[in-house]
Every structure is written in structure tokens, then in C-alpha cells.
Enzyme design. Structure first.
Site, PDB file in Angstrom:
ATOM      1  N   MET A   1       0.830  -1.189   0.000  1.00 62.23           N
ATOM      2  CA  MET A   1       0.000   0.000   0.000  1.00 62.23           C
ATOM      3  C   MET A   1       0.869   1.245   0.000  1.00 62.23           C
ATOM      4  O   MET A   1       1.913   1.279   0.640  1.00 62.23           O
ATOM      5  CB  MET A   1      -0.899   0.026   1.240  1.00 62.23           C
ATOM      6  CG  MET A   1      -1.996  -1.016   1.224  1.00 62.23           C
ATOM      7  SD  MET A   1      -3.316  -0.555   0.120  1.00 62.23           S
ATOM      8  CE  MET A   1      -4.354  -2.008   0.260  1.00 62.23           C
ATOM      9  N   CYS A   2       0.445   2.262  -0.689  1.00 61.04           N
ATOM     10  CA  CYS A   2       1.148   3.534  -0.695  1.00 61.04           C
ATOM     11  C   CYS A   2       0.843   4.290   0.590  1.00 61.04           C
ATOM     12  O   CYS A   2      -0.039   3.925   1.368  1.00 61.04           O
ATOM     13  CB  CYS A   2       0.719   4.355  -1.906  1.00 61.04           C
ATOM     14  SG  CYS A   2       1.061   3.564  -3.492  1.00 61.04           S
TER      15      CYS A   2
END
Length: 568
Positions: A1-2
Site C-alpha cells: 500500500m502507498c
């Protein structure tokens, strides 16, 4: 995930000067990070900071994404087979927003079509509307903070920032000029609510200060909820006359409806696992930025207690991961008594299930990674790192589960750290298939109706009970958690099933067969005869991170005096 963070301020940026907070954001997205500032023209500045974990598309998509129409911060994975896999899902979402940015209803419709975990912030430059939301299941983290001169929307916020988890019930449209926020329910644009941003903040603070047990939901009685379904008698009769769990399971599979349900579930779970393993670079942490076309290292790991949920995922993953790559089975154990004994229950079952996987899939290189955590190391990381990731959840149980997942996701055994960039996680299986003791208790009190209500309650509160917290702790290691049980198509089918086709918690169907009955039958149908009848064991007890003398619902000492923590 960013990692994403957006600060809206009428004065100089404050939160984005916090080096420790920015490092937490960068940990989530180690492949690229950048910041841009946008002046609204009416005394407010909107600052966007994005850190990218490159997963989709043939090239990394730099964030924030900025064009003449708007600015996008995006953290997620869209698993849509019709989308071009060579193009980043971030760019596809931005293109859709840019082409439909004149009408808020069009943006809402686009968000309703997205399948997969995501959270995002999108600023429409022409209307000054700031859209922010988490996906309707709540598989990602998005927090909101308000102080005197600034508002912050972020994947992570430390303990010194009073914050709330953005609810998954609505898509939020905040007009920065009027300071009014519209809250539009998913798939129902006609029931929107509107507040001043300060009122919205106060309202959610009150809601989220309640304990889990104080949340109430309206439940839906299924239109075909018929308690004299012949399947109930069939299962009940067989369970009373058959004591061997495997024999019982095989006799259940003889029933046409049960077998059909098992095959449908297996197909949906295979599809869910397949797309989550296809949409990636297929390179490990070591090879990602090297031009070599083939990576022979581990790219996918499994958070592996040896239980039913994770072992099914591991077996299915073998079908879709290149045969030359190993699969890490990451098993965590804690030593609270400082005697260097890591032979905890999950370590024992983990090794048993490891052997079963080797037997069923002997050509795969399965690597059983033993993550051992001492009492000193646990307390040190809880104080300085994990507390900030678990927050705003604050109970002993939250801290225990968050810590277990943080160390497991780190993937560090006595030799080296896992090279994987994707972690398969069994989240959602217990809630969907009735894996907790409370499901059995609900059935004893109120029969099938009581069980149905309890299952619905679990599903409706899954987003704020654990998913956001788990996302924050796992992603801190720059790895992507992917949760096949929480796929939209899979969950839609499971939620449509009658409760007795999910689990059968009668006294004659004891632990290891009645709880999560249909998933156990899926496992047996796949050949997993050993793990299929293992009793459910909670992570905090299986890994021995929990102190049985403590009440899990109490506030942890890590959060008792937040004013002092700021000085650490």
C-alpha cells in the site's frame, strides 16, 4: 500500500514538517515520494504528499498525480480484470476523474464501480471540492486530524495527533470554500447528509469514542430465512451419528447443495487469489529496480499461523506463483517469560501445516520462517513504533494484535528478512464463516436468527474493528497485504448464503468442524485433511503475545498519557 497525506491549512504547513510522521508515510511507499502545494485562492493551501509502493503497471506512477483538472493521492489496488494490466490503476482512476470532474454525482458513480481495497484524496481544482474515502469494506487506512489552523487526512498519524478513522459508510465531499461536507452513502446518492466540517468532526469523535459493543446496526432478515430447511436436518442427523470429523465432513460433501456451494466458493476464492497475485511486478525487494527480467526469489509471503484460513490461501497461491519462486510461510511467536521458548501453539500447528503443504505440493520450495520476538524487543517497538501505528485504537487487544502483525509482516527470522513484497492475509474468514466463540453463543441463545444477526454485526463492524489498524501495521514494512477472503465477488456470495451453510455451531458439531464449516469443507475438497479440522485459535493466544492476566478491552499503558509520548 502507498502512503498518502493531505494537509489543508490557512497558515504555514505544520504537520508536513514532522519528519517522524513523513517517515511513517515513506515506509508504506519506499519506491518514490513527492510533495506539491496548491493555493485555493481564498486563503487556504492544500499540500499533498505521496509515497509510492509500485505494484501495478509497467512503470511506476509518481504521486501526487496532478493535472489541470485536479490532484489525486491514491492508496490501493483495483482488481478489475477488464482493466489494462500494463497501465497503473492510479492513472486509470485519475483519467476517469478528470473526464467526469464537472459533476459530483459522476465521481461518486465512478467510486462505486471500483473493486478492491483503496483510500484516496482527490481535489477538484474548479469546484474546490475535496473528495476523500475508504473502500466500502474498509481494507485500507485513512485518518482525519483537526487542530486550530490545520486539517490532515493521512494513511498514518502518530499518537500526538488526535484523530479519527474515516468511516467506510460514506463518500465524503468537502467544499473547502464553504467548509461544508457532504456525506454520501455508498450506492445510494439520494440519502446524503451535510454538515459544517467542525460539526462532522465532533460527531465522529463521539461515535468513535464508543466501545465496539456500543455500536448498533439494523439487521436484515433474509427473505428466504426458513428454519425448516431440509439441509439443517441432514447436517444435524449426520453430526449426531458420526464422531470422526473427517468422516463427517466427507458425508456432508455427499449432499448436492453443500457440494455445489463448496465448488462455487472454491472457484471464487481461486479467482480472488489469482488476480491478487497477477497484478504485481513479480519481483522481490532485491530485484525490483534491477533490469533482470526474471526474479527467482520470494515475491509472495503468507502470514502463516498454520490455521485453516492461511493454509487454504497458501495452497491456492501455489497455483499462480511461478514455480521457480519460493513462498515464505511467516510464523510469529513471542516469549513473554524471557526463557527463550518459542514453541507456542501457532508454531506447532504451523509446522504441521507446513508439512502438509510440502506433501501436497512437493515441487514448490516452501520456506517456513520462524519469527521469534523477545519480551524486550516487543516492549521496545511497542513504545516507539507500533503505538503510533495502532493509534487511534488504544486497547490492550488492539496493541497485542497490531504488534503480532507488525512483527510477522517484518518477516525477520534469525537469518534474514523475507524478500517478498506481497503478503497474503486471511482477514475476514472468521467474520464471514462464524469462526468466533460468540457465534456459537449466539446460536445457543437465539438459534439461527441469533447467529444470523451476529454474523451481520461482525460484517458491518469489520471496517473499524480491525482492518484499518491491521493495514497500518502491516504496510509499515513496505509490503502489500492482499486479502482474498475480502474480495467483493467472494463476499457477496458468502453473505447471500443461509447461516447454516456458513457454519453449524450446534453442540453435536463441535470446534474444528461446526465453526467455519463450509470453509473446512473447501479445505478438505482441496486435499487439506490435516488443517481442515484444527480448532480455531486467536492470534494473540496462538502466538502467546497476550498476557492472560490483562483485560483486552482496557486501555494499554502505551496510550495512558499521550502528552508525555510527544516528548519521546
Amino acid at each position: 500500500m502507498c502512503g498518502i497525506i493531505c494537509e489543508i491549512s490557512s497558515s504555514d504547513s505544520c504537520v508536513l514538517q514532522d519528519a517522524n510522521l513523513l517517515q511513517c508515510i515513506k515506509n508504506r511507499g519506499p519506491d518514490y515520494f513527492n510533495r506539491i502545494d496548491v493555493s485555493t485562492g481564498f486563503g487556504m493551501t492544500v499540500s499533498f504528499f505521496g509515497a509510492v509502493l509500485w505494484m501495478q503497471g509497467t512503470e511506476i506512477t509518481k504521486q501526487p498525480v496532478n493535472n489541470d483538472h485536479g490532484v489525486l493521492l491514491y492508496n490501493g489496488d483495483i482488481f478489475e480484470k477488464s482493466w489494462n494490466s500494463s497501465v497503473s490503476d492510479t492513472l486509470i482512476v485519475m483519467k476517469m476523474f478528470s473526464e467526469n470532474n464537472k459533476c459530483a454525482e459522476d465521481i461518486v458513480k465512478i467510486l462505486n464501480t471500483l473493486k478492491g481495497p483503496f483510500s484516496l484524496v482527490y481535489y477538484n481544482k474548479s469546484t474546490h471540492d475535496l473528495y476523500f474515502a475508504r473502500d466500502k469494506i474498509g481494507r485500507t487506512s485513512l485518518l482525519f486530524h483537526k487542530s486550530l489552523n490545520t486539517f490532515v487526512i493521512s494513511s498514518v498519524l502518530g499518537r500526538e495527533y488526535m484523530c479519527i478513522e474515516v468511516p467506510t459508510t460514506h463518500i465524503n465531499i468537502w467544499n473547502l470554500k464553504s467548509n461544508r461536507i457532504k456525506c454520501i452513502p455508498w450506492e445510494n446518492t439520494g440519502l446524503k447528509e451535510e454538515f459544517h466540517i467542525d460539526h462532522w468532526w465532533t460527531k465522529l469523535q463521539t461515535q468513535q469514542s464508543l466501545s465496539d459493543d456500543e455500536f448498533h446496526f439494523e439487521y436484515e432478515t433474509q427473505c428466504e430465512f426458513i428454519e425448516n430447511d431440509p439441509i439443517i436436518d441432514y447436517i444435524d442427523n449426520i453430526s449426531r451419528e458420526t464422531k470422526c470429523k473427517l468422516t463427517l465432513a466427507n458425508r456432508l460433501l455427499d449432499h448436492a447443495v453443500i457440494k455445489e456451494t463448496v465448488l462455487k466458493l472454491t472457484s471464487l476464492l481461486e479467482n480472488s487469489t489469482e488476480i491478487r497475485l497477477e497484478r504485481q511486478q513479480n519481483k522481490c525487494k532485491l530485484c525490483l529496480k534491477i533490469e533482470e527480467k526474471i526474479c527467482n526469489h520470494c515475491t509472495v509471503g503468507v502470514l502463516f499461523s498454520g490455521g485453516l484460513d492461511c493454509t487454504v490461501l497458501a495452497l491456492l497461491a501455489d497455483k499462480f506463483i511461478p514455480p521457480n519462486q519460493s513462498i515464505d510461510l511467516i510464523n510469529v511467536a513471542f516469549d513473554r517469560n524471557q526463557i527463550s521458548n518459542y514453541n507456542v501453539p501457532d508454531r506447532i500447528t504451523g509446522k504441521q501445516s507446513f508439512e502438509e503443504l510440502k506433501r501436497l505440493r512437493p515441487n514448490r520450495n516452501w520456506v517456513f520462517k520462524e519469527v521469534n520476538v523477545s519480551k524486550h524487543e516487543l516492549e521496545e517497538f511497542q513504545s516507539f513504533i507500533i503505538g503510533d501505528l495502532v493509534y487511534p485504537r488504544k486497547t490492550i487487544l488492539d496493541e497485542s494484535l497490531g504488534s503480532a502483525l507488525w512483527f510477522a509482516a517484518r518477516g525477520q527470522d534469525d537469518i534474514e528478512s523475507s524478500t517478498c513484497r506481497i503478503l497474503l492475509v486471511g482477514s475476514g474468514a472468521d467474520e464471514l464463516f462464524g469462526g468466533y466463540t460468540r457465534h456459537r453463543n449466539a446460536f445457543r441463545r437465539q438459534g439461527w436468527l441469533g447467529l444470523s444477526i451476529e454474523l451481520q454485526l461482525d460484517w458491518k463492524r469489520i471496517s473499524f474493528r480491525n482492518l484499518s489498524r491491521d493495514n497500518r501495521v502491516i504496510c509499515d514494512h513496505g509490503r502489500q497485504p492482499r486479502m482474498p477472503y475480502l474480495d467483493e465477488d467472494f463476499t457477496q456470495f458468502v453473505l447471500s448464503l443461509q447461516p447454516w451453510l456458513k457454519c453449524f455451531p450446534s453442540d453435536s458439531m463441535g470446534p474444528g468442524i461446526g465453526d467455519k464449516m463450509i470453509l473446512r469443507l473447501v479445505a478438505i475438497n482441496l486435499g487439506l485433511t490435516g488443517v481442515a479440522t484444527l480448532p480455531k485459535r486467536a492470534l494473540q493466544f496462538g502466538s502467546r503475545i497476550a498476557n492472560k492476566k490483562e483485560n483486552g478491552s482496557d486501555i494499554s499503558k502505551t496510550f495512558l498519557n499521550l502528552n508525555k509520548i510527544k516528548n519521546i
